[in-house]
Enzyme design. Sequence first.
Site, PDB file in Angstrom:
ATOM      1  N   GLY A  82       0.817  -1.209   0.000  1.00 44.74           N
ATOM      2  CA  GLY A  82       0.000   0.000   0.000  1.00 44.74           C
ATOM      3  C   GLY A  82       0.852   1.261   0.000  1.00 44.74           C
ATOM      4  N   ASP A  83       1.942   1.248   0.744  1.00 47.94           N
ATOM      5  CA  ASP A  83       2.863   2.387   0.763  1.00 47.94           C
ATOM      6  C   ASP A  83       3.487   2.591  -0.620  1.00 47.94           C
ATOM      7  OD1 ASP A  83       2.374   2.349   3.549  1.00 47.94           O
ATOM      8  OD2 ASP A  83       4.002   0.919   3.818  1.00 47.94           O
TER       9      ASP A  83
END
Length: 303
Positions: A250-251
Site C-alpha cells: 500500500g505504501d
Amino acid sequence: MIYTITLNPCIDYTVNINEWNRGKVNRTQKEVCYVGGKGINVSIVLKNLGNPNVAMGFVGGFTGREIERLLVEQHHVSTDFVQIEGDSRINVKVMSGDETQFNGAGPKISESAVKEFYDKLSILKNGDYLIMAGSIPSCMSQDTYEDIMEYLKGKGVNFVVDATKDLLLNTLKHKPFLIKPNNHELEEMFKIKLNGFDDTYYYAGKLREMGARNVIVSLGKYGAILVSENGDKIYLQAPDGDVVDTVGSGDSVVAGFISEYIQSGDYVRAFYRGVATGSATAFSETLATKEESDLLFNRIYKK
C-alpha cells in the site's frame, strides 16, 4: 521537495525457524533486519523510483541511530528526524509455518520534541508534498495529522494521508491532495458493507465530497479504484504474479502515484504507476525497485 512523516519508526527484525517450541531454546535458520514504518516505506520506494525526498519523524537511542544509518547508507534517503530520549522500537516477526509478530510500543515523545518537529515542518513551501502515513503514537495527540495540516495551512503544500478511521476523516476538511484507504477501512469509516464496485465508487466519491481531491481505494489482490478530482473513475485489476510478501504494498502504491504524477501531471498514468509499484512490492521480498515497477507499468499501461 517531497517529505514523509513516520511518527513511530522501527527496526523490523524477522527470524525464520523450522519449528517454534514455546518455553524452549529455538535456533533460527535465517534472520533479516530492516528499517520499518509506513512513511519510511514510501520514502524508500520514492527514492528507488528516482525521487529525492526527506524522511521526518522521531528517532532515539541505538535503534534510532540504526534507522537513520540504514536510510542514508542503504537506501540513500535524506533524513531530518527529531532526536528523542529512549530507544526507537523494535518489531519482531517469527516465521515458522505461520507468522507471529511482537510490535514494540515505542518511546515517549516530549512536548519539547513535538515543538522541534513543528519547527522543522515550517520550511515546507508551495508545491511541496507532505506524506503522512501510519498510526500516531499513543503519547501524542490523535489530532496530530490535522494539526500539522492546520499549522501549514495557506502554504500551498500538497498533503497525502494514508491512515485509518478518524485519523483520515478528520483531515478531509483540509482538502488533502490524495488519500488511500483500503476497502476494509472504507467499510469501517462509513459503518457499511461494500457490495461490489458501485458501492466502492460511491463511498470513495463521498470522501471526495468531504474534501479529498483524489481517492485511491486499494482492494488487495483485486487491484484498486481511483476517483480523481478530474472526474476519473477507474478500476484497475492487479497484474498477475506470485505474491511473496504484501508488507509495504500500500505504501508503494502511494509512492508510485506521487512519483508518476510529479513527472507527468496525469492522474491516470499516476494511478497505473501506483498499482504497478504496489504489485511489484508484493511480488518481491523487498520494496519495489524502479526496474520492477517499470516492468509491470509497461505491461498494464496502454497509451
